[in-house]
Design a protein around this motif. Structure first.
Motif, PDB file in Angstrom:
ATOM      1  N   LEU A  24       0.860  -1.354  -0.120  1.00  0.00           N
ATOM      2  CA  LEU A  24      -0.001  -0.110   0.053  1.00  0.00           C
ATOM      3  C   LEU A  24       1.053   1.346  -0.078  1.00  0.00           C
ATOM      4  O   LEU A  24       1.792   1.363   0.726  1.00  0.00           O
ATOM      5  CB  LEU A  24      -0.756   0.153   1.095  1.00  0.00           C
ATOM      6  CG  LEU A  24      -1.792   1.240   1.407  1.00  0.00           C
ATOM      7  CD1 LEU A  24      -2.877   1.267   0.314  1.00  0.00           C
ATOM      8  CD2 LEU A  24      -2.638   1.294   2.709  1.00  0.00           C
ATOM      9  N   ALA A  25       0.904   2.021  -0.875  1.00  0.00           N
ATOM     10  CA  ALA A  25       1.443   3.084  -0.932  1.00  0.00           C
ATOM     11  C   ALA A  25       1.066   4.341   0.179  1.00  0.00           C
ATOM     12  O   ALA A  25      -0.088   4.332   0.440  1.00  0.00           O
ATOM     13  CB  ALA A  25       1.161   4.074  -2.201  1.00  0.00           C
ATOM     14  N   LYS A  26       2.056   4.605   0.828  1.00  0.00           N
ATOM     15  CA  LYS A  26       1.871   5.556   2.099  1.00  0.00           C
ATOM     16  C   LYS A  26       0.905   6.565   1.592  1.00  0.00           C
ATOM     17  O   LYS A  26       0.052   6.973   2.632  1.00  0.00           O
ATOM     18  CB  LYS A  26       3.027   6.036   2.466  1.00  0.00           C
ATOM     19  CG  LYS A  26       3.940   5.136   3.345  1.00  0.00           C
ATOM     20  CD  LYS A  26       5.184   5.697   3.884  1.00  0.00           C
ATOM     21  CE  LYS A  26       6.091   4.766   4.763  1.00  0.00           C
ATOM     22  NZ  LYS A  26       7.202   5.291   5.176  1.00  0.00           N
ATOM     23  N   ALA A  27       0.977   7.221   0.574  1.00  0.00           N
ATOM     24  CA  ALA A  27      -0.031   8.128   0.083  1.00  0.00           C
ATOM     25  C   ALA A  27      -1.414   7.620  -0.109  1.00  0.00           C
ATOM     26  O   ALA A  27      -2.334   8.513   0.044  1.00  0.00           O
ATOM     27  CB  ALA A  27       0.487   8.826  -1.203  1.00  0.00           C
ATOM     28  N   GLU A  28      -1.740   6.743  -0.129  1.00  0.00           N
ATOM     29  CA  GLU A  28      -2.945   5.797  -0.345  1.00  0.00           C
ATOM     30  C   GLU A  28      -3.745   5.492   1.213  1.00  0.00           C
ATOM     31  O   GLU A  28      -4.933   5.112   1.095  1.00  0.00           O
ATOM     32  CB  GLU A  28      -2.933   4.804  -1.287  1.00  0.00           C
ATOM     33  CG  GLU A  28      -2.653   5.145  -2.466  1.00  0.00           C
ATOM     34  CD  GLU A  28      -3.501   5.918  -3.247  1.00  0.00           C
ATOM     35  OE1 GLU A  28      -4.657   5.614  -3.293  1.00  0.00           O
ATOM     36  OE2 GLU A  28      -3.132   6.694  -3.929  1.00  0.00           O
ATOM     37  N   LEU A  29      -2.920   5.637   2.095  1.00  0.00           N
ATOM     38  CA  LEU A  29      -3.482   5.115   3.393  1.00  0.00           C
ATOM     39  C   LEU A  29      -4.242   6.024   3.856  1.00  0.00           C
ATOM     40  O   LEU A  29      -4.252   7.251   3.918  1.00  0.00           O
ATOM     41  CB  LEU A  29      -2.239   5.132   4.378  1.00  0.00           C
ATOM     42  CG  LEU A  29      -2.667   4.569   5.935  1.00  0.00           C
ATOM     43  CD1 LEU A  29      -2.873   3.214   5.770  1.00  0.00           C
ATOM     44  CD2 LEU A  29      -1.449   4.771   6.816  1.00  0.00           C
ATOM     45  N   ARG A  30      -5.595   5.497   4.126  1.00  0.00           N
ATOM     46  CA  ARG A  30      -6.707   6.347   4.522  1.00  0.00           C
ATOM     47  C   ARG A  30      -6.957   6.088   6.188  1.00  0.00           C
ATOM     48  O   ARG A  30      -7.894   6.973   6.775  1.00  0.00           O
ATOM     49  CB  ARG A  30      -8.024   6.264   3.800  1.00  0.00           C
ATOM     50  CG  ARG A  30      -7.677   6.699   2.219  1.00  0.00           C
ATOM     51  CD  ARG A  30      -7.687   8.245   2.324  1.00  0.00           C
ATOM     52  NE  ARG A  30      -7.364   8.751   0.978  1.00  0.00           N
ATOM     53  CZ  ARG A  30      -6.181   9.040   0.422  1.00  0.00           C
ATOM     54  NH1 ARG A  30      -5.090   8.843   0.980  1.00  0.00           N
ATOM     55  NH2 ARG A  30      -6.272   9.587  -1.016  1.00  0.00           N
ATOM     56  N   GLY A  31      -6.816   4.831   6.532  1.00  0.00           N
ATOM     57  CA  GLY A  31      -7.257   4.541   7.972  1.00  0.00           C
ATOM     58  C   GLY A  31      -6.591   3.458   8.641  1.00  0.00           C
ATOM     59  O   GLY A  31      -5.872   2.682   7.758  1.00  0.00           O
TER      60      GLY A  31
END
Length: 122
Positions: free
Chosen positions: A39-46
């Motif tokens: 998971l790209a860190k920029a895509e982490l939402r929760g």
């Protein structure tokens, strides 16, 4: 001399067969079968912690990381190899809820504890 103890300890910690990594731009988990999820860190939402009532014999604490689509991108159990580095990264996220994490670590019930949510307000 204590080989029996090391073998027994390894059997008691199957969670350590999971490997988690927090690289410069992505998060990664490798499960015991060798399946890798990133998971790209920029895509982490929760981030949430899910607990269940299978302890102490089962993996009773799971970290859930949510991607851009608000679905679980991957999950891993407490005790995974590399969890300290991942925890350092996750707990440094702005607004990380340490009280919810503490409540999760004390739970022996089937429960979900949200500990972080990306604030997209600009």
């Amino acid at each position: 001399m204590f080989g029996w103890f090391r073998k027994r300890t390894a059997r008691l910690q199957p969670e350590a067969r999971w490997i988690v990594e927090a690289a410069s731009d992505q998060l990664r988990v490798t499960d015991p079968a060798g399946t890798v999820q990133t998971l790209a860190k920029a895509e982490l939402r929760g981030v949430a912690i899910e607990t269940n009532d299978t302890g102490p014999w089962g993996a009773d604490v799971w970290w859930l990381l949510f991607g851009a689509d608000d679905h679980v991108a991957f999950a891993y159990p407490q005790g995974a190899t590399g969890e300290n580095v991942m925890l350092d990264y996750l707990s440094a996220l702005p607004g990380f809820d340490f009280a919810a994490m503490s409540a999760a670590m004390g739970s022996a019930d089937n429960a979900l504890f949200p500990v972080w949510r990306k604030n997209d307000a600009r």
